[in-house]
Each structure stands twice: as structure tokens, then as C-alpha cells.
Design an enzyme around this catalytic site. Structure first.
Site: not given
Length: 134
Positions: A34, A111
């Protein structure tokens, strides 16, 4: 002046300004991939703003310049990676409360590409922060 429910003390609901679907690309998350690869974050704002002066004067100086505010929000999201969307949401709310006429900010951080091993549509966190109560 408003109480904790968001209603003004005279019983009139506060004015709200909404900006939704602000798409940002950033490198937040707890996993190395990420931080390395980044991902989309989508931000929704609901702001408590008294718009009576702006309505009377028709002058941008008497309200929140949402174009400039969105630019500041995007910059806040895209800088300095953090692990948690809770930290990111708090950062965005603080950015919104820097605008002098914003009394409170309700921020949702989406998200949609979170690393979850299941089919899902979205992960979203919503927080509310008030001026002087961060």
C-alpha cells in the site's frame, strides 16, 4: 452558536455545505505494498457553515471558498503516508476547520481498494469534528 447535536441554540438547523466524491491517490496503509504502490481514496465533506452573510452580500469573501478548500484537502490526503484511515480522516477534518467560517466538519474517507480478501464495495470511516474540540 450550536449545541452538540449540530442544531443552533435558536432551534434553526445549521447550514451545510457538501462536497462529495473527491478522488485522491495516496500511499496510506499498514502494508508495504500500500505504501509502495498507493491507491485511491475518496473523500466526502459535510461542513457546518453559516451562509447568511454570503447570501446577503453575494460575496465569496463571506463564505467558504470550496474550490480552495478542496485543493487543501487533496494536498492533505496526498502528503505524508499514515497507517490508518482514522488518522487520515482526522487530518482532513483539521484541514477543513482551518477555514474560519467552518464550525464543524463531517468527513468520510472511502478506501474502495482496501486489501480485503473478500468481495466488497467500499470501506468508509466517517468522523465529525467541531471547532475547538479537535
Amino acid at each position: 452558536m450550536s449545541d452538540h447535536s449540530g442544531a443552533t441554540t435558536d432551534g434553526v438547523p445549521p447550514d451545510t455545505l457538501a462536497v462529495t466524491g473527491i478522488v485522491c491517490f495516496a500511499h496510506h496503509g499498514v502494508f508495504d505494498h500500500e505504501r509502495r504502490d498507493g491507491q485511491r481514496f475518496v473523500i466526502d465533506l459535510l461542513l457546518g457553515v453559516d451562509t447568511r452573510a454570503a447570501a446577503a452580500t453575494d460575496d465569496l469573501r463571506d463564505t467558504v471558498d470550496y474550490g480552495s478548500l478542496v485543493g487543501a484537502v487533496v494536498a492533505a490526503v496526498e502528503r505524508d503516508p499514515v497507517d490508518l484511515i482514522e488518522t487520515l480522516a482526522d487530518r482532513v477534518a483539521a484541514t477543513c476547520l482551518e477555514a474560519p467560517l467552518v464550525d464543524w466538519a463531517r468527513v468520510t474517507v472511502h478506501k474502495p481498494d482496501a486489501p480485503i480478501e473478500a468481495t466488497f464495495t467500499d470501506v468508509a470511516l466517517t468522523i465529525t469534528r467541531r471547532r475547538g474540540q479537535q
